[in-house]
Design an enzyme around this catalytic site. Sequence first.
Site, PDB file in Angstrom:
ATOM      1  N   GLU A  65     -10.597   1.595   3.055  1.00 47.76           N
ATOM      2  CA  GLU A  65     -11.146   0.855   1.831  1.00 47.76           C
ATOM      3  C   GLU A  65     -10.259  -0.404   1.495  1.00 47.76           C
ATOM      4  O   GLU A  65     -11.089  -1.089   0.703  1.00 47.76           O
ATOM      5  CB  GLU A  65      -9.314   2.271   1.118  1.00 47.76           C
ATOM      6  CG  GLU A  65      -9.563   2.509  -0.523  1.00 47.76           C
ATOM      7  CD  GLU A  65      -8.184   1.862  -1.282  1.00 47.76           C
ATOM      8  OE1 GLU A  65      -7.577   1.912  -0.652  1.00 47.76           O
ATOM      9  OE2 GLU A  65      -8.548   2.116  -2.564  1.00 47.76           O
ATOM     10  N   HIS A  66      -9.619  -0.437   2.034  1.00 43.70           N
ATOM     11  CA  HIS A  66      -9.244  -2.441   2.068  1.00 43.70           C
ATOM     12  C   HIS A  66      -8.478  -2.599   3.368  1.00 43.70           C
ATOM     13  O   HIS A  66      -8.088  -2.493   4.320  1.00 43.70           O
ATOM     14  CB  HIS A  66      -7.382  -2.559   1.680  1.00 43.70           C
ATOM     15  CG  HIS A  66      -7.562  -2.110   0.107  1.00 43.70           C
ATOM     16  ND1 HIS A  66      -6.330  -0.434  -0.151  1.00 43.70           N
ATOM     17  CD2 HIS A  66      -8.233  -2.762  -1.016  1.00 43.70           C
ATOM     18  CE1 HIS A  66      -7.345  -0.517  -1.918  1.00 43.70           C
ATOM     19  NE2 HIS A  66      -7.650  -1.272  -2.237  1.00 43.70           N
ATOM     20  N   GLN A 118       0.877  -1.152   0.321  1.00 42.52           N
ATOM     21  CA  GLN A 118       0.115  -0.445   0.340  1.00 42.52           C
ATOM     22  C   GLN A 118       0.525   1.545   0.049  1.00 42.52           C
ATOM     23  O   GLN A 118       0.477   2.667  -0.320  1.00 42.52           O
ATOM     24  CB  GLN A 118      -0.849   0.061   1.409  1.00 42.52           C
ATOM     25  CG  GLN A 118      -1.950   0.737   1.224  1.00 42.52           C
ATOM     26  CD  GLN A 118      -3.033   0.711   0.000  1.00 42.52           C
ATOM     27  OE1 GLN A 118      -2.791  -0.550  -0.225  1.00 42.52           O
ATOM     28  NE2 GLN A 118      -3.534   1.622  -0.615  1.00 42.52           N
ATOM     29  N   HIS A 148     -53.440  18.981  -7.101  1.00 43.92           N
ATOM     30  CA  HIS A 148     -53.079  17.992  -7.089  1.00 43.92           C
ATOM     31  C   HIS A 148     -54.836  16.616  -6.531  1.00 43.92           C
ATOM     32  O   HIS A 148     -54.783  15.803  -7.112  1.00 43.92           O
ATOM     33  CB  HIS A 148     -52.558  17.515  -5.292  1.00 43.92           C
ATOM     34  CG  HIS A 148     -50.885  17.953  -6.696  1.00 43.92           C
ATOM     35  ND1 HIS A 148     -50.574  19.075  -6.863  1.00 43.92           N
ATOM     36  CD2 HIS A 148     -49.679  17.202  -6.094  1.00 43.92           C
ATOM     37  CE1 HIS A 148     -49.332  18.584  -6.613  1.00 43.92           C
ATOM     38  NE2 HIS A 148     -48.387  17.916  -6.556  1.00 43.92           N
ATOM     39  N   ASP A 179      -6.366  -6.126  -6.078  1.00 41.71           N
ATOM     40  CA  ASP A 179      -6.121  -5.108  -7.289  1.00 41.71           C
ATOM     41  C   ASP A 179      -5.994  -5.557  -8.759  1.00 41.71           C
ATOM     42  O   ASP A 179      -6.622  -4.559  -9.316  1.00 41.71           O
ATOM     43  CB  ASP A 179      -4.562  -4.695  -6.408  1.00 41.71           C
ATOM     44  CG  ASP A 179      -3.718  -4.443  -5.411  1.00 41.71           C
ATOM     45  OD1 ASP A 179      -5.875  -4.035  -4.891  1.00 41.71           O
ATOM     46  OD2 ASP A 179      -3.105  -3.820  -5.528  1.00 41.71           O
ATOM     47  N   HIS A 213       2.513   2.912  -3.321  1.00 45.20           N
ATOM     48  CA  HIS A 213       1.409   3.777  -3.633  1.00 45.20           C
ATOM     49  C   HIS A 213       1.741   5.129  -3.822  1.00 45.20           C
ATOM     50  O   HIS A 213       1.560   5.532  -5.174  1.00 45.20           O
ATOM     51  CB  HIS A 213      -0.328   3.560  -3.987  1.00 45.20           C
ATOM     52  CG  HIS A 213      -0.750   2.217  -4.223  1.00 45.20           C
ATOM     53  ND1 HIS A 213      -0.398   2.650  -6.240  1.00 45.20           N
ATOM     54  CD2 HIS A 213      -1.431   1.605  -4.295  1.00 45.20           C
ATOM     55  CE1 HIS A 213      -1.105   1.392  -6.202  1.00 45.20           C
ATOM     56  NE2 HIS A 213      -1.489   0.819  -5.371  1.00 45.20           N
TER      57      HIS A 213
END
Lengths: 423, 423
Positions: A319-320, A251, A412, A353, A254
């Site tokens: 996220e993960h 991770q 209406h 991934d 990145h």
Amino acid sequence: MRIERVSNTVSLKRNIESGTEEQQKVVLSIISDVRENGDSALTFYTEKFDGVTLNDFKVGIAEIKEAYAKIDESLIQTIHEAANNIRDFHSRQVKQSWIDLKNDGTILGQKITPLDAVGVYVPGGKAAYPSSVLMNVIPAQVAGVERIVMVTPPDRDGKIPAGVLVAADAVGVDEIYKVGGAQAIAALAYGTETIKGVDKIVGPGNIYVALAKREVFGHVAIDMIAGPSEIVVLADDTAYANEIAADLLSQAEHDERAASILVTHSIRLAEEVSQEVDRQLQLLPRREIAEASISEFGFIYVSKDIEESVRVVNELAPEHLEILTQEPMELVGKIKHAGAIFVGRYSTEPVGDYFAGPNHVLPTNGTARFSSPLNVDDFTKKSSIISYSKQALLDNGAKIAEFARLEGLDAHAIAIEERLKSM
Amino acid sequence: MRIERVSNTVSLKRNIESGTEEQQKVVLSIISDVRENGDSALTFYTEKFDGVTLNDFKVGIAEIKEAYAKIDESLIQTIHEAANNIRDFHSRQVKQSWIDLKNDGTILGQKITPLDAVGVYVPGGKAAYPSSVLMNVIPAQVAGVERIVMVTPPDRDGKIPAGVLVAADAVGVDEIYKVGGAQAIAALAYGTETIKGVDKIVGPGNIYVALAKREVFGHVAIDMIAGPSEIVVLADDTAYANEIAADLLSQAEHDERAASILVTHSIRLAEEVSQEVDRQLQLLPRREIAEASISEFGFIYVSKDIEESVRVVNELAPEHLEILTQEPMELVGKIKHAGAIFVGRYSTEPVGDYFAGPNHVLPTNGTARFSSPLNVDDFTKKSSIISYSKQALLDNGAKIAEFARLEGLDAHAIAIEERLKSM
């Protein structure tokens, strides 16, 4: 890597990048220029920002062929295999239109329709990932979207990375334009002579792309604005320190703002992982990025027991999430907020991934509290169906008219009464 | 009401209200004030904008009882019946978590989880509609949201309309705060001493509310920014002019910017509806609003045949569509873009606005191209589940590592290789 006791205020500690006032002004002026001047504005900004003059934005067959020549045959095979897995997983998400047939003849229902046209933004340079092409395009195809347009910035030679083109071709994308930045988002939202507008724009990008997406939101749909990525590993003392360290670093490589976090009640594991991270870090090609990420956003939190670890995970809403405990599947039900949950030792994040099938476009920075992985539903919309029967109107018309008058909406009520008086 | 031949560029002709720079500044400063000063900022803005000093924002039981005393028993009964219908329709939308069990032992799936907490904004004054309370709250309840918070501005006496309170109580909302405007949105997004923050904010509001929702988007989720409402009626010469006219006017009475459009290939019907609209208009209590709406945004488009009428409807992508033709259900499949489709003579729009069961919160102003009616999915999120087997990693690990290296992400490859080397 630092080790801390769990506190009451664990968070990812990152702010959402919202752009400077200057950047916002630039984006607004690019968008209005593209709306007004179409292709000629695209040419202008491509010269200005990408340093290349293009007469034709559209990628042709010759460029695709050239790209194939640069990629190994085995890799092309893997791309196809990954695409098949992704297509299979997303096919299981397809929803059917449905109706409910009432006793009185009324029919109520929900019609599911794919979007007409979707634009996929693919970032340029080193962040041009073939896997992202697969992950963004395939769910739209499975949903039934007829027109899928890809845009991506050219390099100074007017080229696009070979892997990206091969991935796009492998899944059958045939409308690709070499244009990037806020100008590409404006073209997708409002259309130009060459690029017809779309209904939704997905895909990550730099701050200018993010600001432009935020700006056109409402005129077209957008996916979430992606922040930097993160992983949280929830482990007990049955897990392997070298494997956890490798996952945390995958991770961290990145992005300098990526966050890598281990939560465990095993002090022994915490210490071993800390040492392993420091050791493996030395061996990485992208060591500088990973080191910056680990030193600012990397944490090993030691909890008092597994229940406290779960609480911390839900607070982080990662996220993960990897669960590396003795009975990992039993903990999945306790996880309330996570983009993707990787269960057990063999489910290292990279299998998701690239290859397993679920989407790698995931809610970042705590937005898993309210957002989902990119999925087929994101490329469809619903329409309600209401076919009221004569009997139902006779039975309920007067009540509905009374309700409308409570809200002061006489017309209406009259719309119902115009029917009732002739029945 | 004006009659025109269909042209190639039929549109709703309304711009999205984006607010002035001044309004945006006001909203930004309110939000940052509430983030910093919490409840005391809420007190300040409630005094300033609503003209009332409140010591306690929370609605108590005494106020609910008082509200019931003001509403007819038959109406309370109708509210309950409507709530049951809405609950029944939305219950059919609930999705199950699912898994796919592979031959090699891998398990992939999707976990569906309700959001933890949702805020519902209810506008004040004349736009305070009890029906909107039902339509926003019930889908969240059906989704399984544990905490639902309602906020609505008080009047100068510190009161909330009785109908709104009764509707909220009827569906069991017990956390209601008398606070409105951008300050209410800020409180829901960031929390104050009294109002704990939520994960998603839904419900319509004025331009300040809309701007504030746009601003907090990303930190929390929001529904779409609602524009003015519209109806399109698709009719042939089997339809009744008086009924169509009444339906067009029921839309027009909402708002001067509401749009009411008839599309038909029957010139006779077009002329009759035009006259009927002018006649019925004279009789309406909200005549001024309806007249302004009809004269600026009301159109009767005459097409050459029913196919052209369908094309126009899809171009308009209306919020509400009524199909009043000989075989209305047969046309539903051709409708690509519409929030709600009302099929046949007895399905006048008000049956859907109040009672039938489908949601009346619908995508406006052409956004039905990519948006859906408010629904249960809006109050859940998905998490991917990836439980990769040892066999699957043995079979695919090397390929995945190769793919990662193509993207220059060595640490991703290493995370897999750390496992493979011990297997």
